[in-house]
Design an enzyme around this catalytic site. Structure first.
Site, PDB file in Angstrom:
ATOM      1  N   GLN A 168       0.739  -1.089  -0.083  1.00 29.25           N
ATOM      2  CA  GLN A 168      -0.008  -0.050   0.054  1.00 29.25           C
ATOM      3  C   GLN A 168       0.899   1.480  -0.064  1.00 29.25           C
ATOM      4  O   GLN A 168       0.436   2.267  -0.666  1.00 29.25           O
ATOM      5  CB  GLN A 168      -0.697   0.076   1.289  1.00 29.25           C
ATOM      6  CG  GLN A 168      -2.208   0.861   1.210  1.00 29.25           C
ATOM      7  CD  GLN A 168      -2.952   0.408  -0.245  1.00 29.25           C
ATOM      8  OE1 GLN A 168      -3.263   1.411  -0.650  1.00 29.25           O
ATOM      9  NE2 GLN A 168      -3.247  -0.856  -0.343  1.00 29.25           N
ATOM     10  N   HIS A 177       2.499   2.919  -3.162  1.00 25.26           N
ATOM     11  CA  HIS A 177       1.428   3.594  -4.258  1.00 25.26           C
ATOM     12  C   HIS A 177       1.892   5.045  -4.131  1.00 25.26           C
ATOM     13  O   HIS A 177       2.009   5.907  -5.092  1.00 25.26           O
ATOM     14  CB  HIS A 177      -0.081   3.603  -3.655  1.00 25.26           C
ATOM     15  CG  HIS A 177      -0.603   2.450  -4.377  1.00 25.26           C
ATOM     16  ND1 HIS A 177      -0.577   2.242  -5.737  1.00 25.26           N
ATOM     17  CD2 HIS A 177      -1.279   1.417  -3.757  1.00 25.26           C
ATOM     18  CE1 HIS A 177      -1.390   1.174  -6.050  1.00 25.26           C
ATOM     19  NE2 HIS A 177      -1.634   0.725  -4.838  1.00 25.26           N
ATOM     20  N   GLU A 211     -10.165   1.439   3.577  1.00 25.57           N
ATOM     21  CA  GLU A 211     -10.342   0.908   2.177  1.00 25.57           C
ATOM     22  C   GLU A 211     -10.349  -0.417   2.017  1.00 25.57           C
ATOM     23  O   GLU A 211     -11.141  -1.186   1.546  1.00 25.57           O
ATOM     24  CB  GLU A 211      -9.598   1.989   1.021  1.00 25.57           C
ATOM     25  CG  GLU A 211      -9.884   1.592  -0.233  1.00 25.57           C
ATOM     26  CD  GLU A 211      -8.494   2.211  -1.114  1.00 25.57           C
ATOM     27  OE1 GLU A 211      -7.534   2.712  -0.694  1.00 25.57           O
ATOM     28  OE2 GLU A 211      -8.599   2.287  -2.472  1.00 25.57           O
ATOM     29  N   HIS A 212      -8.975  -1.120   2.433  1.00 27.13           N
ATOM     30  CA  HIS A 212      -8.751  -2.241   2.270  1.00 27.13           C
ATOM     31  C   HIS A 212      -8.587  -2.768   3.758  1.00 27.13           C
ATOM     32  O   HIS A 212      -7.759  -2.137   4.533  1.00 27.13           O
ATOM     33  CB  HIS A 212      -7.399  -2.292   1.642  1.00 27.13           C
ATOM     34  CG  HIS A 212      -7.261  -1.792   0.217  1.00 27.13           C
ATOM     35  ND1 HIS A 212      -6.849  -0.768  -0.003  1.00 27.13           N
ATOM     36  CD2 HIS A 212      -7.783  -2.361  -1.210  1.00 27.13           C
ATOM     37  CE1 HIS A 212      -6.922  -0.327  -1.384  1.00 27.13           C
ATOM     38  NE2 HIS A 212      -7.396  -1.503  -2.071  1.00 27.13           N
ATOM     39  N   ASP A 264      -6.230  -6.608  -5.893  1.00 28.46           N
ATOM     40  CA  ASP A 264      -5.824  -5.429  -6.620  1.00 28.46           C
ATOM     41  C   ASP A 264      -5.770  -5.705  -8.223  1.00 28.46           C
ATOM     42  O   ASP A 264      -6.407  -4.995  -8.996  1.00 28.46           O
ATOM     43  CB  ASP A 264      -4.569  -4.853  -6.566  1.00 28.46           C
ATOM     44  CG  ASP A 264      -4.308  -4.084  -5.005  1.00 28.46           C
ATOM     45  OD1 ASP A 264      -5.316  -3.526  -4.699  1.00 28.46           O
ATOM     46  OD2 ASP A 264      -3.383  -3.726  -4.751  1.00 28.46           O
ATOM     47  N   GLU A 309     -50.493  20.434   3.111  1.00 27.98           N
ATOM     48  CA  GLU A 309     -49.286  21.337   2.715  1.00 27.98           C
ATOM     49  C   GLU A 309     -49.652  22.604   1.889  1.00 27.98           C
ATOM     50  O   GLU A 309     -48.704  23.256   1.469  1.00 27.98           O
ATOM     51  CB  GLU A 309     -48.643  20.388   1.820  1.00 27.98           C
ATOM     52  CG  GLU A 309     -47.941  19.104   2.713  1.00 27.98           C
ATOM     53  CD  GLU A 309     -46.976  17.991   1.912  1.00 27.98           C
ATOM     54  OE1 GLU A 309     -46.754  18.457   0.492  1.00 27.98           O
ATOM     55  OE2 GLU A 309     -46.467  17.358   2.526  1.00 27.98           O
ATOM     56  N   HIS A 337     -52.156  20.152  -6.572  1.00 25.08           N
ATOM     57  CA  HIS A 337     -52.030  18.796  -6.283  1.00 25.08           C
ATOM     58  C   HIS A 337     -53.282  18.183  -5.789  1.00 25.08           C
ATOM     59  O   HIS A 337     -53.476  17.174  -6.330  1.00 25.08           O
ATOM     60  CB  HIS A 337     -50.936  18.449  -5.148  1.00 25.08           C
ATOM     61  CG  HIS A 337     -49.476  18.917  -5.621  1.00 25.08           C
ATOM     62  ND1 HIS A 337     -49.152  20.067  -5.966  1.00 25.08           N
ATOM     63  CD2 HIS A 337     -48.511  17.641  -5.772  1.00 25.08           C
ATOM     64  CE1 HIS A 337     -47.462  19.840  -6.216  1.00 25.08           C
ATOM     65  NE2 HIS A 337     -47.415  18.588  -6.168  1.00 25.08           N
TER      66      HIS A 337
END
Lengths: 440, 440
Positions: free
Chosen positions: A267, A270, A335-336, A369, A423, A428
């Site tokens: 990791q 990177h 993440e991992h 990966d 409302e 409507h």
């Protein structure tokens, strides 16, 4: 080589605060980059091809005077694939086949079918699911050109049924990456333009005379690309803007320390901002991993990046027990997440937040990966609390379907009118009342 | 009352450009609002409760000195429900029950289950699905306080299995809306704070001493709320920032023109920027609808808003035939699409992009807004090309699961190492190779 990595102990005073310090990461937003991206986008929107050609000449030194000269023919992609060394080609094809097989399962399991049901009075409700028409995939040029990313972004789109996939990839000084082009061919990308940066994002979002406008843009890019993607969001869909990559390894102390050390390296290599953290209840094991990191780092070609990452953002954390490790993992929402332990599944059952979990000592993150099958585009920076790996579900969308029967309109019209009056929305109410028998 | 509404003909020269003019809408971003929201967020992040109390005092004129005084007890919600007129209460409960039933179906159909499969060599792949831990729902105060929005935002979260739902609703001058509070009780909201604006968004995103931090914030708000939501995106998830509401009615000319006119009003009454468009192959019918609009508008309490909307952004468009109407609808990708025609389903089959489709002449959009069951939070401004109605799927997330067997690691390790070397990532390669027999 000595590595000065933070060591924490979950039983120490102030642990929570120290852990927060380790995790703290504020994505810096560079106003100058954002302005530059905004200007390029506006120019591409206004002038189309001409603007894209100018920026491509300026930033990538390509002298093309017509956009169609920046499109690669299918034959170029095929030639790139044919030109690969056989072992590498086989690896790429095997990885693509496995990624495709996983995402085919995902398509079936993740609910990409249309559905409907009828009520007793004949009213029919449901949801229609359709793939996106056209998707753009951004692929970085230069050093961070990863063919695996092409597979991971294009294959789920293809499996989802997207009709057309347009890839953009800058080729500064006309240098093409054959592995990237081969991956595009294997993944079934329809068209490839050798453009990049904010100008490529603009071309995909707004369309030009030559580049068709897409409905969603996915794929990683530099700060200009990220800024441009943020700005075109709304005009098109985008994937998450990724932060630095992270791995959290939980180990019960029974895995070879060299394996775990290398997983932390994988990791850290990177990016200097990448984050590698180890949690273990075994203090002696943590020392063994630290020693292994220091012993092995000398062999790593990317040791400078690795050292900066581990010393700047890494941590080795002693925890009370595996259950506490799982609690901390949920807080980190990595993440991992590698659970390198005997009976990893029992611990995985306790994990609520993680982009991907790698269970057991044979499941190195690197297998995921490239070729295990699941996607490697994963939520970073704690966003696994609310978001998911890139998947088939990112390339479909849903339309609600409502067909109210005349009988159904009587019951629903009374309810809707009552609430609409509540409302203060009289049109409507009247619109519902018109469908009541004897009221129109 | 005369209504000067644009009339287009699809066979006329320059139709495509004129249609684009009708659809053009540029959401204005107000830099001053954005700056103010950013400052409030930073202050709430730094000072927590104290900052929220100050802003609530300043903007809503509430004099509370402790945050817990701004939390409504469950008994207050229950009392609001008990205090409703029986007919209104019954309508609200019936609507909630129908919305719940639809979203229960959606939960089953949209793939919110975890799944996995084993390969021949024992490798197991899959995806684990978990609900979000905690969700915040923003509910506007004052005139745009819609109890139906409370149901539409809270119920899918509850059905998804979200553990805790925190609602924020500003109560300027301490004026509470009993319908909104009753809806919160029916929908199963866990806690309610009477705070609003960017300060409420900040409290939910970062947490304060009293307000717990959530994982996602949904629900509509004013420009400050929208700016704040954009800014906290990444720290938490958010739903789409909605543009003005839109309806596209396709009518074959066989529906009562008064009904269609009222359906166009029901969208236009929301907002001067709301957009109502009619497509019909029947020129005489279009004239009848126009006459009906002019005849009926005088009866509408919100006629000023309706007139501004229809004259500013509305259009009546003559098309060649119903098939062309469907093509144009796909181009518009409307939030709401009414297909008011005989055998509406055959035309619905041609529609790829729409937030929700209302089929047949008895299905007025207003039935869907309140009580048909599907969600009324829908993609606006052409985003139905790539996004979906709010749903159960917005309140779950997925984690990829990978457990590679020792045998599987042999095959996958070779592939991963080959590709990792190709990408120049040696630690990735080594990490895979360590799992190869006889290589570690």
């Amino acid at each position: 080589m000595k590595l000065d990595i933070r060591k924490l102990d979950s039983t120490a005073d102030g642990f929570a605060a120290r852990l927060n310090d380790v995790l703290a990461f504020e994505a810096s937003e560079d106003a100058a980059i954002d302005r530059a991206a905004a200007e390029i986008l506006a120019d591409v929107k206004a002038r189309g091809d001409a603007a894209v050609l100018e920026y491509t000449h300026r930033f990538d030194r390509l002298s093309a005077t017509r956009m169609d000269a920046l499109e690669l023919p299918a034959s170029a992609l095929e030639a790139a694939l044919d030109g690969l060394e056989p072992k590498r080609r086989a690896a790429l094809e095997a990885a693509a086949a496995r990624v495709r097989a996983y995402h085919e399962k995902q398509r079936i399991e993740c609910g990409t079918h249309s559905w409907q049901y009828a009520e007793a009075d004949g009213t029919v409700l449901g949801q229609k699911v359709t793939p996106l028409d056209r998707v753009g995939i951004y692929v970085p040029g230069g050093k961070a050109a990863y063919p695996s990313s092409v597979l991971m972004n294009a294959i789920p789109a293809r499996v989802a049924g997207v009709k057309e996939i347009i890839m953009v990839v800058p080729t500064p000084d006309s240098v093409q990456n054959p592995l990237v082009l081969a991956a595009a061919h294997i993944a079934g990308v329809d068209r490839v333009f050798t453009i990049g940066g904010a100008q490529a994002v603009g071309a995909l979002a707004y369309g030009t005379q030559t580049v068709p406008a897409v409905d969603k843009i996915v794929g990683p890019g530099n700060a200009f690309v990220a800024a441009a993607k943020r700005r075109v969001f709304g005009t098109v869909g985008i994937d998450m803007i990724a932060g630095p990559s992270e791995i959290l390894v939980i180990c019960d102390g029974t895995t070879d320390a060299d394996w775990v050390a290398m997983d932390l390296f994988s990791q850290a290599e990177h990016d200097e901002l990448a984050q590698s953290i180890l949690l273990s209840p075994d203090a002696a094991f943590i020392e063994k991993v630290h020693a292994s990191l220091e012993r092995q780092i000398g062999d790593m070609p990317r040791r400078d990046v690795i050292a900066a990452s581990l010393q700047g953002r890494g941590a080795l954390i002693k925890v009370r027990d595996m259950a506490e490790a799982c609690d901390i993992a949920n807080q980190i929402a990595p993440e991992h997440l590698e659970i390198s332990a005997t009976d990893a599944q029992q611990w995985a059952d306790k994990i609520r937040h993680a982009g991907a979990m790698f269970l057991g000592r044979f499941t190195s993150e690197s297998l995921g990966d490239y070729c295990a099958g699941p996607n490697h585009v994963l939520p970073t920076s704690r966003t696994a609390r609310f978001s998911s790996p890139l998947g088939v579900y990112d390339f479909i969308k849903r339309s609600s379907m409502i067909e109210v029967s005349e009988q159904g309109a009587q019951m629903l019209g009374e309810i809707a009118a009552e609430l609409a009056y509540g409302e203060g929305l009289q049109a409507h109410a009247r619109s519902a009342e018109y469908r009541l028998r004897g009221r129109s």
